[in-house]
Structure formats: C-alpha cells, structure tokens
Design an enzyme around this catalytic site. Structure first.
Site, short mmCIF file in Angstrom:
data_model
loop_
_atom_site.label_atom_id
_atom_site.label_comp_id
_atom_site.label_asym_id
_atom_site.label_seq_id
_atom_site.Cartn_x
_atom_site.Cartn_y
_atom_site.Cartn_z
CB CYS A 277 -34.29 -33.16 -3.77
SG CYS A 277 -34.16 -34.59 -2.71
N1 LIG Z 1 -30.02 -36.48 -1.53
C1 LIG Z 1 -30.83 -35.68 -0.89
O1 LIG Z 1 -30.50 -34.53 -0.57
C2 LIG Z 1 -32.21 -36.15 -0.47
C3 LIG Z 1 -32.92 -35.39 0.47
C4 LIG Z 1 -34.17 -35.80 0.83
C5 LIG Z 1 -34.74 -36.92 0.25
N2 LIG Z 1 -34.03 -37.64 -0.67
C6 LIG Z 1 -34.68 -38.81 -1.26
O2 LIG Z 1 -34.01 -39.97 -0.81
C7 LIG Z 1 -34.07 -40.98 -1.81
C8 LIG Z 1 -32.67 -41.46 -2.11
O3 LIG Z 1 -31.96 -40.37 -2.68
P1 LIG Z 1 -30.38 -40.26 -2.60
O4 LIG Z 1 -30.05 -38.85 -2.93
O5 LIG Z 1 -29.86 -40.87 -1.35
O6 LIG Z 1 -30.00 -41.18 -3.84
P2 LIG Z 1 -28.51 -41.67 -4.22
O7 LIG Z 1 -28.54 -41.85 -5.70
O8 LIG Z 1 -27.49 -40.77 -3.60
O9 LIG Z 1 -28.37 -43.07 -3.52
C9 LIG Z 1 -29.20 -44.15 -3.76
C10 LIG Z 1 -28.43 -45.43 -3.46
O10 LIG Z 1 -29.34 -46.51 -3.63
C11 LIG Z 1 -28.65 -47.55 -4.33
N3 LIG Z 1 -29.66 -48.37 -5.00
C12 LIG Z 1 -30.32 -48.14 -6.15
N4 LIG Z 1 -31.19 -49.14 -6.40
C13 LIG Z 1 -31.07 -50.03 -5.39
C14 LIG Z 1 -31.66 -51.27 -5.07
N5 LIG Z 1 -32.59 -51.80 -5.87
N6 LIG Z 1 -31.28 -51.92 -3.95
C15 LIG Z 1 -30.34 -51.39 -3.13
N7 LIG Z 1 -29.72 -50.21 -3.37
C16 LIG Z 1 -30.09 -49.53 -4.48
C17 LIG Z 1 -27.72 -46.82 -5.28
O11 LIG Z 1 -26.64 -47.65 -5.69
C18 LIG Z 1 -27.27 -45.65 -4.41
O12 LIG Z 1 -26.12 -45.96 -3.65
C19 LIG Z 1 -34.75 -40.34 -3.04
O13 LIG Z 1 -36.11 -40.68 -3.05
C20 LIG Z 1 -34.60 -38.86 -2.78
O14 LIG Z 1 -35.64 -38.10 -3.37
C21 LIG Z 1 -32.78 -37.30 -1.03
#
Ligand SMILES: NC(=O)c1ccc[n+]([C@@H]2O[C@H](COP(=O)([O-])OP(=O)(O)OC[C@H]3O[C@@H](n4cnc5c(N)ncnc54)[C@H](O)[C@@H]3O)[C@@H](O)[C@H]2O)c1
Length: 437
Positions: A277
């Site tokens: 992030c």
């Molecule tokens: N982690 C945080 O603290 C946080 C906080 C706020 C916002 N976000 C936002 O949330 C979003 C997700 O981040 P995250 O940290 O959960 O990522 P992550 O990498 O932890 O998880 C993403 C998941 O999506 C899956 N994935 C990838 N491509 C895919 C597809 N085409 N179809 C289905 N599944 C798929 C991956 O296998 C993984 O399990 C990002 O945009 C991030 O900026 C994250």
C-alpha cells in the site's frame, strides 16, 4: 431487464442470509472482508487464482492473523463461506466485490492487470443484474475506464444489467482495534442507483457508511490517505537523521510535540515501509499528476527518503561497530523481526530484506529471529528464524530491532546485548549505553 425491476430485485436480495456475495481475491484485504460478510450472515463465495490457498481455506485453515482459524472453520462448517478458483458459479452471486492486487511497474506506472483480468471474467457472467464493487486501490478514473467501459462494450447497460460502485479498502492488517465493521466505509456509485444499493449493502454490516460525490472522489481519497502517510513518514525519517546528527533523541521530540492538543499528529521514523500500500499507492497519484502536467515532487521526495532508510540504518550500525573497534565484515548481527509490520507474518517489501542483503554483502554474519516468520529469503540468501534467548544474544556483536513484535522481552535483549540498534523505539527512553536509536 426493466430498471425498476432490476433495482427492486437487487434490493430484495440485499438482506443478510439471503444474498449470495462473491469476493474475488482472498488476500490481506479480500479474505477478512469475506470472513466479515460471512460472519454478518451473508453466503459468501471467495475466488482466488491461487489453488493451494483455496484448498486450505476450504479446510478452514486461515493464513492471516486477522482471520481467526476457529472463526474460519466455523464459517466453512456452517456453509457461509467457501472458496473457489474458477468463476463457474459466479452467476449465483448478486454482489461481487473485487479485491485483487494492484501494483506499480518498474517504470512507475500503475499495473492493474488483475482488475482487468477479473473484469473480463465477470463480463461473461452478467446474466442477471449484479452489483459490482471494486475495493482494490486504483488511480482516479480507473473504475469507470476499466470496468464500466468493458461492461458497456459487451452491450451491458448500467442501471439495467449492472450497478457499479467503488469503495476503497481501508483495512489495517493486524490492528484489532479497527475491525472492518468499525472502519468508516467510503462508497461511491457510477449512478444514483449504484450508490444507494452499495450504501444499503455496506450499511447492513458496517457501522458508518459515507457516500462520496463521485467514483473519482472515492478513488482519490484513498490515494490521498496513503500519500499523507508516506509524506509524513518521510518527514519524520528526515527529522530522525537530523536529530541523530545533533545527538538529539527523535523519540523524545515526538513525545513532546504530541502534547500539543491540536495541529500535530505523530508519525514515527523507521527502517522503511513494506506491504503493497504505502510504497505503491502514492506513486499512482504522482503518475496521474504528470498526465495533467503537475509534478508531485513531494511524493517523489518522500519515496526517495523512505527508500534510503534501510541503508541509513546499515550505515548507522557500521558507525556504531567502528566506534567499538569492529567492522561490519565478520561481525555477528542478529536481526529482530523481519515482517514489515508488528504482529504480522507479512514480509512483502519488508525493509529487513534490504538491510540483511546489505549486511551480507558487506561480509557480516547475519541471523534473524521472528516468531511470525519461520523462514526468510530474498535475492542471494535464505535464512531460518533462530529462537530468541539470552544465549543467542550474547553471541552477537550487535542486535538490530527491525520490527517491534508484541510479547518480545526487549529488556532481556538489551540486558544481554553488546550493542542494540533499535529502529522502532522498542526500548523507549532506554538510558543503557549499549542501546542506540
Ligand atoms: N493489504 C492491505 O493492507 C490493504 C489495505 C487497503 C487496501 N488494499 C488494497 O487491496 C487490494 C488487494 O490487496 P491485498 O493486500 O489484499 O493483496 P494480496 O496480494 O494480499 O491478495 C490478493 C489476492 O488476489 C488473488 N488474485 C490475484 N489475481 C487474481 C485474479 N485475477 N482473480 C482472482 N484472484 C486473484 C491473489 O492470489 C491473492 O490471494 C490492493 O489494491 C491493495 O492496494 C490493501
């Protein structure tokens, strides 16, 4: 389908226990969201391309600290949560939440290929009206440019075949004070109907829902929040470097400044930032600003300062060892904590990676201890966590606290170390001559 029928059929299905919800992407953001929804009574199907993740989640095994093992297995047993890795049954879901990762390329441009891939998949499954909500972080305009344009191009009509909303994930992994239900939720819609359906949905399980005037406003708010943090972290990092040069304790300065009841919000220096992030999101803003001929220098400078912090601490350690007549080369260094965040096992973009690599390249003998991370590897090394005890510490020339985890006896660390470099103030106000901040 008629617009009024469409709205009412969606609304009718928004009651917990009746609404099948799909959460696409079961990561740090998507899995806690899916679990929260399932706990609120929704029937949730989670989709992820990672087959092994899907299999273990269906066994009730959680890989995240934020989703309790016992809660997940209960939700699986009750039938409120199941995971899948194909979209074959997506058409059962009335509400689709997209929480896939969004990255930045080496050239500094947003990489939203996962959002695009999921959109392409969804297009094939709109055979009944659906509310589609993007929660992934994107640049201003992306939700409509990517998702709406793809649905429109497929001949699907907003407010007739689908509703579209954007609601940024504001989850703070590892922070049990702020579960999803308590974090105010910003919601924006591509149409009035979209906004009110999304508001109704989130209000059914989140305490406070705040409508935004447009999707672009909600997208920009997320970038603003993360950039605010990055810029302030960089400022306090720069203050740390200044204070260190003048032999002033930055942590005391922050404490003193925090006594001001208005106009000051404390941020803390550290060895760098990790996760996907704060290191990534401000760069979306800088990239978009360029398109409008605006230089977001404050973001570029913040990234540069934060990026140099691991090297700053490596250099500080080198200087401290030199004062004792030692060199980094051949010194035994124990790194305490390699996760990027306290109380978490997540090591994505952890500053420990760079610090360890620099130490190894200089010829130091590096080991680490982190109760949350049993093994740790990055380019050029592969390490296993050592059990923390006085015997281990006594063998070291220096201990570097990179992550402050809960339930670690830092006093014991200080009492048994020759030299401690505490990058996190895990030993606040320590007067011990061997502890350095
Ligand atoms: N982690 C945080 O603290 C946080 C906080 C706020 C916002 N976000 C936002 O949330 C979003 C997700 O981040 P995250 O940290 O959960 O990522 P992550 O990498 O932890 O998880 C993403 C998941 O999506 C899956 N994935 C990838 N491509 C895919 C597809 N085409 N179809 C289905 N599944 C798929 C991956 O296998 C993984 O399990 C990002 O945009 C991030 O900026 C994250």
């Amino acid at each position: 389908m008629e617009k009024s029928n469409q709205s009412s059929s969606l609304r009718a299905g928004l009651q917990p226990k009746q609404t099948p919800v799909a959460v696409i992407g079961l990561g740090q953001s998507g899995l806690p969201t899916a679990a929260t929804l399932a706990q609120a009574g929704f029937r949730v199907t989670g989709y992820d391309i990672d087959e092994s993740k899907v299999k273990s989640l269906n066994r009730g095994e959680s890989y995240l600290e934020d989703v309790e093992q016992s809660d997940l297995s209960r939700l699986v047993d009750q039938g409120n949560f199941r995971a899948k890795n194909s979209f074959a049954t997506l058409n059962g879901a009335k509400i689709i939440i997209i929480a896939v990762p969004t990255f930045i390329t080496k050239q500094g441009t947003p990489d939203l290929k996962a959002v695009k891939a999921v959109t392409d998949d969804i297009v094939g499954f709109i055979n009944e009206p659906k509310l589609i909500i993007l929660e992934s972080t994107v640049y201003p305009g992306a939700t409509e440019e990517i998702i709406k344009q793809a649905l429109d191009a497929a001949g699907l009509k907003l407010d007739e075949d689908y509703l579209l909303a954007y609601s940024p994930s504001r989850i703070d992994p590892g922070n049990s004070n702020w579960p999803i239900t308590k974090i105010p939720k910003i919601v924006a819609g591509a149409s009035k109907e979209s906004l009110s359906a999304a508001e109704e949905f989130y209000s059914s399980f989140i305490d406070k829902v705040i409508p935004a005037g447009s999707i672009k406003a909600a997208e920009t708010t997320k970038l603003f929040e993360n950039s605010y943090r990055a810029v302030n972290i960089a400022f306090v990092d720069a203050m740390k470097i200044f204070c260190e040069a003048m032999d002033i304790d930055i942590w005391e300065i922050i404490d003193l400044a925090s006594s001001k009841p208005f106009g000051f919000v404390p941020f803390y220096p550290g060895p760098g930032i990790g996760g996907e992030c704060i290191p990534v999101v401000p760069l979306y803003l800088a990239w978009k600003a360029k398109e409008y001929g605006i230089r977001a220098d404050f973001i570029e400078v913040a990234s540069q300062i934060i990026d140099m912090m691991p090297t700053h601490f490596t250099n500080q350690l080198c200087g401290l060892l030199n004062k004792e007549g030692k060199t980094l080369k051949n010194s035994k260094i124990l790194i305490l904590g390699v996760a990027y965040k306290s109380g978490m096992s997540d090591t994505r973009k952890s500053p420990a990676k760079k610090i360890i690599r620099q130490l190894i390249e200089t010829g130091a003998k590096v080991s680490y201890s982190d109760p949350y991370v049993p093994s740790f590897s990055s380019s050029g090394y592969q390490l296993k966590s050592s059990k923390l005890n006085a015997g281990l510490i006594k063998k070291q020339d220096a201990v570097v606290i990179v992550t402050e985890h809960p339930n670690i006896d830092y006093k014991m660390v200080a009492d048994n170390s020759r030299l401690v470099l505490d990058t996190r103030n895990a030993l606040p106000h320590s007067k011990k001559h061997n502890v350095h901040h």
